[in-house]
Design a protein around this motif. Structure first.
Motif, PDB file in Angstrom:
ATOM      1  N   GLY A  62       0.824  -1.202   0.000  1.00 44.56           N
ATOM      2  CA  GLY A  62       0.000   0.000   0.000  1.00 44.56           C
ATOM      3  C   GLY A  62       0.856   1.249   0.000  1.00 44.56           C
ATOM      4  N   PRO A  63       0.181   2.385   0.012  1.00 45.20           N
ATOM      5  CA  PRO A  63       0.877   3.672   0.004  1.00 45.20           C
ATOM      6  C   PRO A  63       1.868   3.771   1.163  1.00 45.20           C
ATOM      7  CG  PRO A  63      -1.478   3.991  -0.379  1.00 45.20           C
ATOM      8  CD  PRO A  63      -1.284   2.548  -0.069  1.00 45.20           C
ATOM      9  N   ASN A  64       1.610   3.044   2.259  1.00 47.15           N
ATOM     10  CA  ASN A  64       2.527   3.101   3.402  1.00 47.15           C
ATOM     11  C   ASN A  64       3.619   2.046   3.321  1.00 47.15           C
ATOM     12  OD1 ASN A  64       1.121   0.813   3.821  1.00 47.15           O
ATOM     13  ND2 ASN A  64       0.359   1.351   5.868  1.00 47.15           N
ATOM     14  N   GLN A  65       3.769   1.398   2.149  1.00 47.97           N
ATOM     15  CA  GLN A  65       4.833   0.412   1.937  1.00 47.97           C
ATOM     16  C   GLN A  65       4.645  -0.878   2.713  1.00 47.97           C
ATOM     17  OE1 GLN A  65       7.193   0.440  -0.433  1.00 47.97           O
ATOM     18  NE2 GLN A  65       5.970   2.194  -1.072  1.00 47.97           N
ATOM     19  N   LYS A  66       3.492  -1.054   3.348  1.00 47.39           N
ATOM     20  CA  LYS A  66       3.219  -2.329   4.006  1.00 47.39           C
ATOM     21  C   LYS A  66       2.491  -3.256   3.027  1.00 47.39           C
ATOM     22  CE  LYS A  66       3.175  -1.295   8.886  1.00 47.39           C
ATOM     23  NZ  LYS A  66       2.336  -1.066  10.069  1.00 47.39           N
ATOM     24  N   ARG A  67       2.773  -4.559   3.196  1.00 52.33           N
ATOM     25  CA  ARG A  67       2.064  -5.535   2.354  1.00 52.33           C
ATOM     26  C   ARG A  67       0.594  -5.596   2.789  1.00 52.33           C
ATOM     27  NH1 ARG A  67       5.530 -10.866   0.651  1.00 52.33           N
ATOM     28  NH2 ARG A  67       7.363  -9.765  -0.123  1.00 52.33           N
ATOM     29  N   VAL A  68      -0.295  -5.229   1.923  1.00 49.40           N
ATOM     30  CA  VAL A  68      -1.724  -5.328   2.253  1.00 49.40           C
ATOM     31  C   VAL A  68      -2.298  -6.648   1.729  1.00 49.40           C
ATOM     32  CG1 VAL A  68      -2.097  -2.861   2.450  1.00 49.40           C
ATOM     33  CG2 VAL A  68      -2.349  -3.969   0.221  1.00 49.40           C
ATOM     34  N   VAL A  69      -1.661  -7.202   0.737  1.00 51.02           N
ATOM     35  CA  VAL A  69      -2.034  -8.548   0.277  1.00 51.02           C
ATOM     36  C   VAL A  69      -0.725  -9.312   0.147  1.00 51.02           C
ATOM     37  CG1 VAL A  69      -3.001  -9.931  -1.591  1.00 51.02           C
ATOM     38  CG2 VAL A  69      -4.102  -7.772  -0.954  1.00 51.02           C
ATOM     39  N   ASP A  70      -0.661 -10.510   0.764  1.00 50.94           N
ATOM     40  CA  ASP A  70       0.642 -11.177   0.875  1.00 50.94           C
ATOM     41  C   ASP A  70       0.504 -12.669   0.581  1.00 50.94           C
ATOM     42  OD1 ASP A  70       3.133 -12.076   1.446  1.00 50.94           O
ATOM     43  OD2 ASP A  70       3.196 -11.313   3.504  1.00 50.94           O
ATOM     44  N   PHE A  71       1.063 -13.105  -0.533  1.00 49.81           N
ATOM     45  CA  PHE A  71       1.086 -14.503  -0.951  1.00 49.81           C
ATOM     46  C   PHE A  71       1.661 -15.396   0.145  1.00 49.81           C
ATOM     47  CE2 PHE A  71       3.881 -17.810  -2.831  1.00 49.81           C
ATOM     48  CZ  PHE A  71       2.938 -18.613  -3.466  1.00 49.81           C
ATOM     49  N   LYS A  72       2.589 -14.898   0.899  1.00 52.83           N
ATOM     50  CA  LYS A  72       3.239 -15.716   1.925  1.00 52.83           C
ATOM     51  C   LYS A  72       2.263 -16.075   3.032  1.00 52.83           C
ATOM     52  CE  LYS A  72       7.741 -15.494   0.667  1.00 52.83           C
ATOM     53  NZ  LYS A  72       8.876 -14.657   0.377  1.00 52.83           N
ATOM     54  N   LYS A  73       1.241 -15.238   3.222  1.00 53.49           N
ATOM     55  CA  LYS A  73       0.232 -15.554   4.234  1.00 53.49           C
ATOM     56  C   LYS A  73      -0.779 -16.566   3.717  1.00 53.49           C
ATOM     57  CE  LYS A  73       0.302 -11.395   7.075  1.00 53.49           C
ATOM     58  NZ  LYS A  73      -0.349 -10.077   7.190  1.00 53.49           N
ATOM     59  N   CYS A  74      -1.110 -16.478   2.456  1.00 51.99           N
ATOM     60  CA  CYS A  74      -2.086 -17.428   1.887  1.00 51.99           C
ATOM     61  C   CYS A  74      -1.873 -17.485   0.392  1.00 51.99           C
ATOM     62  CB  CYS A  74      -3.529 -16.981   2.213  1.00 51.99           C
ATOM     63  SG  CYS A  74      -4.762 -18.021   1.405  1.00 51.99           S
ATOM     64  N   ASN A  75      -1.591 -18.678  -0.113  1.00 51.08           N
ATOM     65  CA  ASN A  75      -1.256 -18.764  -1.529  1.00 51.08           C
ATOM     66  C   ASN A  75      -2.459 -18.564  -2.454  1.00 51.08           C
ATOM     67  OD1 ASN A  75      -2.500 -21.326  -1.620  1.00 51.08           O
ATOM     68  ND2 ASN A  75      -0.582 -22.338  -1.022  1.00 51.08           N
ATOM     69  N   LEU A  76      -3.675 -18.529  -1.866  1.00 43.33           N
ATOM     70  CA  LEU A  76      -4.842 -18.223  -2.706  1.00 43.33           C
ATOM     71  C   LEU A  76      -4.834 -16.787  -3.181  1.00 43.33           C
ATOM     72  CD1 LEU A  76      -7.749 -19.953  -0.707  1.00 43.33           C
ATOM     73  CD2 LEU A  76      -6.428 -20.878  -2.618  1.00 43.33           C
TER      74      LEU A  76
END
Lengths: 455, 455, 455
Positions: A62-76
Motif C-alpha cells: 500500500g501507500p505506506n509500503q506495508k504488504r496489504v495482500v501477501d502470498f506468503k500468508k495465503c497462496n490463494l
C-alpha cells in the motif's frame, strides 16, 4: 489422513510446477508412485500441454509500503498461473485485477487463469473495501516458461490386467476438501490395497485437473482399454452425506456397486445422474471413451459456499469423515473384487441344506438372515446373476450374499462361472484414431526415486 | 384469434353442408386452403359418406303461436342432422323429441343424430319445464339429400416430403372451445409457418369429426405414409392448464416434444396416456395406421360441464389462452424442425473451449447455463442422441440446447448427422389393402377459388 | 369350506403317514383324487424320501402320575416326527426337549424335526413354568420306519394339454389357516372346475411341503414341461387383505393375472416380489425349473403372531374369507382361460359401430363404459395384445374387456388369433438331466378307491 492433508496444505500447487512435484513426492513417501513429466507444447487431443508455472512471492504494497495482500500468508491470494509483474499503479488501475466474493466478504476466493495469460490477486471483499486511494506496488514473482506437466501413477497388478482406476486431481493450492481430502483418502486406500491379493489390477492417478486427465488419456490408450471400473475421488472430507455421481452410461457395475455400498453402509446417500460438468469424469466419460467411471463426493462441487474459497480449509474437513470415506472406498473395491457369478449345482429344487448343517434343525420356526442369504444365492445362481445382482434383488448387503456364496461353494453346492474379460466391455473399443504411436510414449518416464519400490 | 372465432361462431356447421363450406371459405380468406368435395355414398373403409344436410329454419310454436324454441336464436336448438318435419302435436307427443340437461337446467345441450335418421330439439331444462299442455307446431326446414362431404387442406411443402400433420374438426355449430378455438389456432399457426423455411412439409386439415378423418385417411394413402408427426388441436381456448394426450405408440418424437415444450413453457401441464376415446386421434391411431399423432387440449373432452352445451360460448374462451396455445404449438413445430443429431468432432476428452472463447476465462468460478448447455451437447453428441434427447437428459430447455449446438457447429466442433427418413418410420408400412386405386382419387378436387394461391 | 376345514382339523398330519392319507381320503370324497405312494429311500433330486412316521399317543406324566402334556388334547404337543421314547427323567433332563414361545405364553408352538432324528414336546410357556421339580414319565408312542410318502393329484383334462397347476401343502397337523384353508379352497375350486369346459388342463396337488414338491417334480418331468401357469394356495382363511407373491420370473401371465384380479376384485391387495423363502413356490421357482408359479395368501407366512402356533385354529379362519378366496381363485382361472388375442378386422380407422347398434345413437353425449371397452378392444386388437394386456392398459376389469371382445367377435369385427402353445414357454426347456427313466415311474400308482371316478 487429516494430518497428511495438513502437511500438504501449505504447498502452492498448480496444474504444473514445483507445487505438484512436491505434493507427488510426499505421496510417494507413502505409496509406490511413479511420476511422469510431459513437456510443454505436447499435443494431447484438442489441447496442448501449457507452460510450467512457478512462483516464489507475490504481494501488493500500500501507500505506506506495508504488504496489504501477501502470498506468503495465503497462496490463494495470487490468481493461479499469473504472469510475472512488478509495477506501481493507482487503486483504480489495480482494481480490475482484484477478485473478491462480495457475498462472503471475509473469504478469499480461489481463481485461476490457466489458458489466458493474465495476472491478478484474490482477496477478501472486506480487505478490498479497506483499500484507500493512492499508489500501490504490485509484485508477482512468478515464471511461466517452457517446462513440464507432472503427474503420478501408483499401479498394483492383479490376477487380471483389467483395471480399476482411482483418479484424483492434485492441482489445487491451499484447499482442503477440494481436493486434499481426495489425495489423502486415495493414498491411504492404495496403502490398504498394497498388501492384498487382487483380482483386478488397480491404478491410482494423481493428476492436475482437466489437462492432466486429457494428457493421461492421450498417452495411455492401452491402459484406457483395460479400465473396467473407475472412481474420481474428491471432496470426501466434509460433514455432508455421500453423493455418488454416476458414469455417463449410468448402469455400470461401478455405478451399481457405489449405490449399493452407500445405501447399505452410509446415512441417506444421494445418487446423482451423470452430468458433463464436474471433475475429471468429464474426460473419462467423454463420448469417445465413455468409460465406467463415476465420482464419489460428500459435498458436490460448486454447491457449497466454501467451495473454491479460503473457507475450504483444514477445519472444514474432519478425521472421522475421512475415515468413513476411506471405509466406503474400500468396500466399493471389495465388492468389485468379489462380484463373481456362481452356478447352483442342484438347480432342480433346493438342495437339502439340513443334512449339510446349513439349515436350522427344528422346523416350524422362521429362518435367520444367514439361511435367507443362502436361499437367495441358490435361487439366483444360474450363471447369469452376479453376487451384486443377488444383493440388489434380495436387498441384502453384498457381504452377506458373498459370505453365503463362499459357504455354499465350500460345501460343493456352487461352481464359479468363468469370467469373461469382455463381461462389461466398454462400448468404444477402438483406440483413439488421432494418437500416433510416437505421441503415446512422448513424455520421459521417471521412476520416483522416493518410491517404496525403489527403496 | 378470438375475433375470428367470433366471426365463425354463428354459423350452423355440421359434418356436411353449407355451414362447413362457409367456414372453410372464411379460413381460406386467411391461409391458402384447398377444399375437397366427396360425394354421398362414397365408401371409406367401413363407413359411407352420408347425405348432405342443410337447414334454413326450425322452431317449436306454442299454443299461443309464439316460437318457444327458435333455431334463429341458437343453432344448438336443433338436433344436428334432424330430418325435416312440419307437424302439430301434443306436448306428450313432442316430449320424446326434446333433449335437455337436468343437472345444468339453463344450458342448451348440443346433440347430433348423424347415423340414425331422426329429428329433435335441444333446449334448456327450465325451458322444457315451462312448456304447458296443449298443441305445438313443430317445424324443421332442413334437407338431408345426396350431396357432398366437404373438407379443407392447407399444405406447405418443406425440404423433405415427410409431413407434420395438424388436424382440427370443423363440424361443430355454435361451440367456441370445441372447436372454434382449434380452428382459430390452426389457422394462425399456418399463417406463422407460411413465411418460413421448413424442413418438414406441413399439412393442416380442417375436417368434419370422425367421418372427415376416415374419409381423408381412405383417400390419401400416400400422404398418410409420409406423416412423421401429428397433432390434433381442440379445446385450446379455455382457462385450464394444458393437457397433451399421447399417441397410441406413446413414446414418439411428437409425444416427447409436446411433453418437453409443455413442461418447460407452460404451467403444470398434464401428459395423458393414449385412450381410444376422444377426437380424431382415434382414427389416426387406429391399429392399422398407428400414426405418431397426439392431441393437444386445455380442458379434456367430456370432462368439463360446459362441454357440448351452450355454455361453451365465446365467453368461455379467451384471447390470452388462445395466444398461449398458439405459442405452444409454434414451439412444438420448432422443436420438430430443429431436432437434429450432431456428432462431436473431438469425442476424446472435451475440446478446449477456452481458446475458442466458448468458456469463461477465469477458472474457479461456476460455469453459466450457456456453457453448461455446450458441455451437454458435446458430451451426448455421439451421433445417436438427438437434441431433444439431450434436452430431456439435461433437463434444459430445447432452445438452450439447440443454440449451444448451433454455436458449436459454427465453431467447427460438431458435424450434422445425415437424416434417415426412416428415422421414425411408422410401424405399419403397407398401404391399406382395401383401398382400390380408383377409390383414392374419387372425390373431385376443387381448388378453392378464394385461396391465396389462386388470387 | 369352514366346515370341511373343521373335519380335517383334528387329524395329526405330517409329511408322511396315516394323517396325510386320511386327509387325502376325505378330499377324495369330494373331488376325483388319485393318490400316490413313494417308497422310503427313493432319491428325488438332492433329497431322499424319508421314513414314514405314525403316532398313536404321547404324554408327559408329572410326579403325581397325571398327564401334564397330552397329545390327545392337542396334536401340536408332540414335536412332529419325534422318534419313540418311553423314559422317566428329572425336570432338568426333560427341559432341553421342551419347546415354548415365551412371547406368547399361552400358545403351543408347532415344531418339527423331519431331517434330524430327535424327540420333544411343544407346550405353552405358562404350562412349562408351572412344572415343578420331580420325576417325569415321558412317552411318545410313535413309529419311524420304512414306508411311503403319500400325495394326491386331481387332474382335469382341457382342450390343451398345457396345464394350470394348483398346489397346496397338506402336511400340517391342527393348524387352520396354514394350511387347512388352502386345502378347503383348492378342493372347492376343483369342484367348481369339474363341470366346465376347459381350455387348459388343470392339476391340483395335495402334497407334503417341500419333500412332496421335490418328489412330484422329480417324478413328473413331462407334466412339469406342460405347466404354463401355477398357484400355490396357503393361508387364505384369515381376515387379512390378499397378498400375492410373484413368481421368480416376475412378469408372467399368472403374475399379471393375479395382480389384475386382486386389484379389481379385492380391497387393497399387496403384490409382493418373489423371494426364495416361503412355500412350495421355492421348488417350482428353483432356477432349473423357473416355472410361472406364484403364491396366493392372505397373511404371509411367518409374518403374523399366530403363525405355527395353536392360535392358528378354527376361530382364526372365517367362512366369509374362505368364500372370497375361492371367488378370487375362480376369477384368476377364468382370466387365464379367456385370455385370448384377437385381431381387429377393420384395422384402418374405427369400424362404424353405430350401424351395428354397438354405439349410442345420439351423438354429443359421453359414451358409457361398455362402449369404452369396445373401443379399447378394437384399438389394441392387433394380434399382439392379449385381452389381459388390454385390460391392464385400459385399467378396465378383464371381464368388461372380455365381454366387449365377445360381442365384437359375434358381430364379425374380430377374429381369434391362433394360440401358439409356446406362447409363454418356460425358459428351461430341457428335462432335468439327473432323472433316469426308471426313477420317473418309481412310485406305485394307486387310483384312490374312494375317488368319484372310481365310484
Amino acid at each position: 489422513m487429516h494430518r497428511f492433508a495438513g502437511e500438504l496444505y501449505p504447498i502452492c500447487r498448480s496444474i504444473t510446477g514445483d507445487g505438484i512435484r512436491q505434493t507427488l513426492s510426499m505421496i510417494g513417501n507413502r505409496i509406490p508412485l511413479t511420476t511422469f513429466e510431459v513437456p510443454t507444447g505436447t499435443a494431447v487431443f484438442d489441447w496442448t500441454v501449457p507452460k510450467e508455472w512457478n512462483i516464489r512471492d507475490a504481494y501488493i504494497k500500500g501507500p505506506n509500503q506495508k504488504r496489504v495482500v501477501d502470498f506468503k500468508k495465503c497462496n490463494l491470494h495470487v490468481l493461479n498461473y499469473s504472469t510475472p509483474i512488478r509495477a506501481t499503479m493507482s487503486l483504480s488501475e489495480l482494481k480490475p485485477h482484484l477478485l473478491t466474493i462480495p457475498q462472503n466478504p471475509d473469504w478469499i476466493p480461489y481463481r485461476t487463469s490457466y489458458y489466458k495469460e493474465d495476472w491478478g490477486f484474490c482477496l477478501s471483499h472486506n480487505q478490498m473495501l479497506a483499500l484507500k486511494d493512492g499508489e500501490y506496488e504490485v509484485c508477482i514473482d512468478s515464471t511461466l516458461e517452457d517446462g513440464h506437466l507432472t503427474y503420478g501413477e501408483c499401479y498394483f497388478p492383479g490376477q487380471s490386467t483389467d483395471e480399476v482406476l482411482i483418479s484424483c486431481h492434485a492441482c489445487h493450492p491451499s484447499l482442503a476438501n477440494d481436493n486434499l481430502s481426495g489425495l489423502a483418502v486415495a493414498t491411504f486406500l492404495a496403502q490398504l490395497l498394497s498388501g492384498r491379493d487382487r483380482r483386478y489390477s488397480h491404478r491410482f492417478l494423481f493428476i492436475p485437473g482437466t489437462i492432466g486427465a486429457v494428457t493421461w488419456l492421450a498417452r495411455n490408450p492401452e491402459a484406457v482399454g483395460r479400465i473396467r471400473h473407475g472412481l474420481v475421488l474428491t471432496g470426501v472430507g466434509d460433514k455432508n452425506r455421500f453423493h455418488y455421481k454416476k458414469s455417463r452410461r449410468g448402469n455400470t457395475e461401478i455405478d451399481r456397486t457405489a449405490a449399493h455400498v452407500l445405501t447399505h453402509y452410509s446415512e441417506s446417500p444421494e445418487i446423482l445422474e451423470f452430468s458433463p460438468y464436474g471433475y475429471d469424469e468429464r474426460q473419462y466419460c467423454s463420448p469417445g471413451f465413455n468409460l465406467a467411471v463415476g465420482c464419489l463426493m460428500r459435498s458436490v462441487s460448486a454447491s457449497f459456499p466454501e467451495y473454491h474459497t479460503s473457507a475450504d480449509n483444514l477445519e472444514f474437513i474432519h478425521p472421522r469423515q475421512l475415515a468413513e470415506s476411506l471405509r466406503v472406498c474400500a468396500l466399493i473395491l471389495d465388492v468389485l473384487e468379489d462380484n463373481r457369478r456362481y452356478r447352483n449345482l442342484n438347480p432342480y429344487c433346493e438342495p437339502q441344506l439340513g443334512r449339510r448343517n446349513l439349515y436350522r434343525s427344528t422346523g416350524g420356526e422362521s429362518i435367520g438372515a444367514d439361511i435367507n442369504a443362502r436361499l437367495w444365492v441358490l435361487n439366483l445362481s444360474d450363471g447369469e446373476h452376479s453376487l451384486l445382482d443377488i444383493a440388489e434383488r434380495s436387498d441384502l448387503p453384498f457381504v452377506a450374499i458373498r459370505d453365503a456364496a463362499e459357504l455354499l461353494f465350500e460345501n460343493g453346492l456352487l461352481s464359479v462361472v468363468a469370467e469373461s474379460s469382455a463381461r462389461e466391455a466398454k462400448p468404444n473399443e477402438v483406440l483413439p484414431p488421432d494418437i500416433s504411436p510416437g505421441q503415446r510414449n512422448m513424455g520421459r518416464r521417471k521412476t520416483a526415486a522416493h518410491s517404496r519400490e525403489a527403496r
